[in-house]
Design an enzyme around this catalytic site. Structure first.
Site, PDB file in Angstrom:
ATOM      1  N   TYR A 111       0.868  -1.190   0.000  1.00 53.08           N
ATOM      2  CA  TYR A 111       0.000   0.000   0.000  1.00 53.08           C
ATOM      3  C   TYR A 111       0.894   1.225   0.000  1.00 53.08           C
ATOM      4  O   TYR A 111       1.520   1.560   1.009  1.00 53.08           O
ATOM      5  CB  TYR A 111      -0.916  -0.032   1.231  1.00 53.08           C
ATOM      6  N   LYS A 139      -1.147  -1.253  -4.245  1.00 49.38           N
ATOM      7  CA  LYS A 139      -2.270  -0.308  -4.264  1.00 49.38           C
ATOM      8  C   LYS A 139      -1.627   1.050  -4.360  1.00 49.38           C
ATOM      9  O   LYS A 139      -0.962   1.525  -3.426  1.00 49.38           O
ATOM     10  CB  LYS A 139      -3.110  -0.435  -2.997  1.00 49.38           C
TER      11      LYS A 139
HETATM   12  O1  MN9 Z   1      -6.777   5.141  -1.123  1.00 50.72           O
HETATM   13  C1  MN9 Z   1      -8.477   6.757  -0.686  1.00 50.72           C
HETATM   14  N1  MN9 Z   1      -7.432   7.450  -0.023  1.00 50.72           N
HETATM   15  C2  MN9 Z   1      -7.633   8.081   1.131  1.00 50.72           C
HETATM   16  C3  MN9 Z   1      -7.920   5.467  -1.164  1.00 50.72           C
HETATM   17  O2  MN9 Z   1      -8.715   8.199   1.655  1.00 50.72           O
HETATM   18  C4  MN9 Z   1      -6.435   8.630   1.783  1.00 50.72           C
HETATM   19  C5  MN9 Z   1      -9.068   7.480  -1.899  1.00 50.72           C
HETATM   20  O3  MN9 Z   1     -10.184   6.727  -2.271  1.00 50.72           O
HETATM   21  C6  MN9 Z   1      -9.473   8.927  -1.627  1.00 50.72           C
HETATM   22  O4  MN9 Z   1     -10.259   9.003  -0.458  1.00 50.72           O
HETATM   23  C7  MN9 Z   1     -10.283   9.527  -2.769  1.00 50.72           C
HETATM   24  C8  MN9 Z   1     -10.539  11.013  -2.557  1.00 50.72           C
HETATM   25  O5  MN9 Z   1      -9.338  11.749  -2.631  1.00 50.72           O
HETATM   26  O6  MN9 Z   1      -9.626   9.320  -3.973  1.00 50.72           O
END
Ligand code: MN9
Length: 267
Positions: A111, A139
């Site tokens: 990640y 990821k």
């Molecule tokens: O990794 C999410 N990252 C965080 C997944 O929440 C830090 C993303 O889905 C973001 O929330 C999304 C909005 O910026 O892209």
């Protein structure tokens, strides 16, 4: 439990990433993390949804314990955030990943989220991590599309899962294998339609759907994404609870903002 069910029954997602940033994982204790892994597995049993358990933590003992725990629960894939806070050097990071997978037969997805961890892995760093055959992919929550292109080109057989929902289309253009994102909890239908349009070669439609999703994502970010995702879930009849301190509790303004988002995009 209700969020997991909604994702299985209504969103019909292909998979769930359990214990990520949106799951507020880094504010939970070990016993709570275990309970979340148990609940997700319990609800997922009998469906063909894939589960990935995010077990990473700068506490390597905890990460290893959780890796063992979820493997015994039946998770086929684990993931671990890059260890953060202490500015670990790459040898330390490599050791961390090799240790996490050493005693389990589960496969691991790195990640990588440099904006929140401060840990930016280079192409050569990834190459060294991927030498361990149990480390099957990443990821990738990063807006560095140059690095993403280099990764895809160099590792055609590794799994690359895009992590920024607002950049799904450029990630698809670089041939990622899929996407994991917070907003898919409530915006799965549109995101899946975008992927389908892209795969059918209808780029204009995919772009239009990305525009529509980004209107929603922008509103979510401006209202506080973690609290607002939960509040929109509540509007959808899914009891999602509230954000944990030190995250702020939703104020009346945030609640009103979430209601407006629900009415604008989901009614
Ligand atoms: O990794 C999410 N990252 C965080 C997944 O929440 C830090 C993303 O889905 C973001 O929330 C999304 C909005 O910026 O892209």
């Amino acid at each position: 439990r209700e969020m997991v069910r909604y994702n299985i029954d209504v969103n019909q997602l292909d998979g769930l990433y359990v214990g990520g940033s949106t799951g507020e994982n880094f504010m939970l204790g070990t016993a709570e993390k275990k309970r979340v892994f148990e609940i997700a597995m319990d609800e997922a049993k009998g469906s063909d949804i894939d589960l990935i358990a995010q077990v990473g933590s700068p506490n390597l003992h905890e990460a290893k314990e959780l890796a063992k725990f979820v493997t015994e629960l039946g998770y086929k894939t684990i993931s671990a955030v890059t260890p953060f806070y202490y500015n670990f050097n790459f040898d330390e990071i490599k050791h961390y990943y090799d240790e996490i997978v050493k005693d389990v037969d589960t496969k691991l997805v790195v990640y990588s989220i440099p904006a929140l961890t401060g840990v930016a892995l280079s192409l050569d760093n990834f190459a060294k991590l991927f030498e361990n055959e149990k480390i099957i992919g990443v990821k990738y929550t990063n807006a560095d599309f140059y690095l993403l292109e280099r990764l895809r080109e160099r590792f055609p057989d590794k799994l690359i899962l895009s992590g920024f929902d607002e950049m799904l289309l450029p990630a698809l253009a670089l041939d990622v294998d899929g996407a994991i994102g917070s907003t898919f909890n409530i915006n799965a239908k549109k995101a899946k339609a975008e992927i389908a349009a892209f795969e059918a070669g209808d780029i204009a439609k995919a772009r239009q759907l990305q525009h529509e999703s980004n209107d929603l994502i922008t509103d979510l970010l401006n209202n506080g994404i973690y609290a607002t995702l939960k509040l929109v879930f509540e509007e959808l009849g899914v009891h999602a609870g509230y954000t944990r301190e030190p995250m702020a509790k939703a104020t009346p303004e945030v609640k009103a903002g979430a209601k407006r988002i629900y009415e604008k995009y989901f009614k």
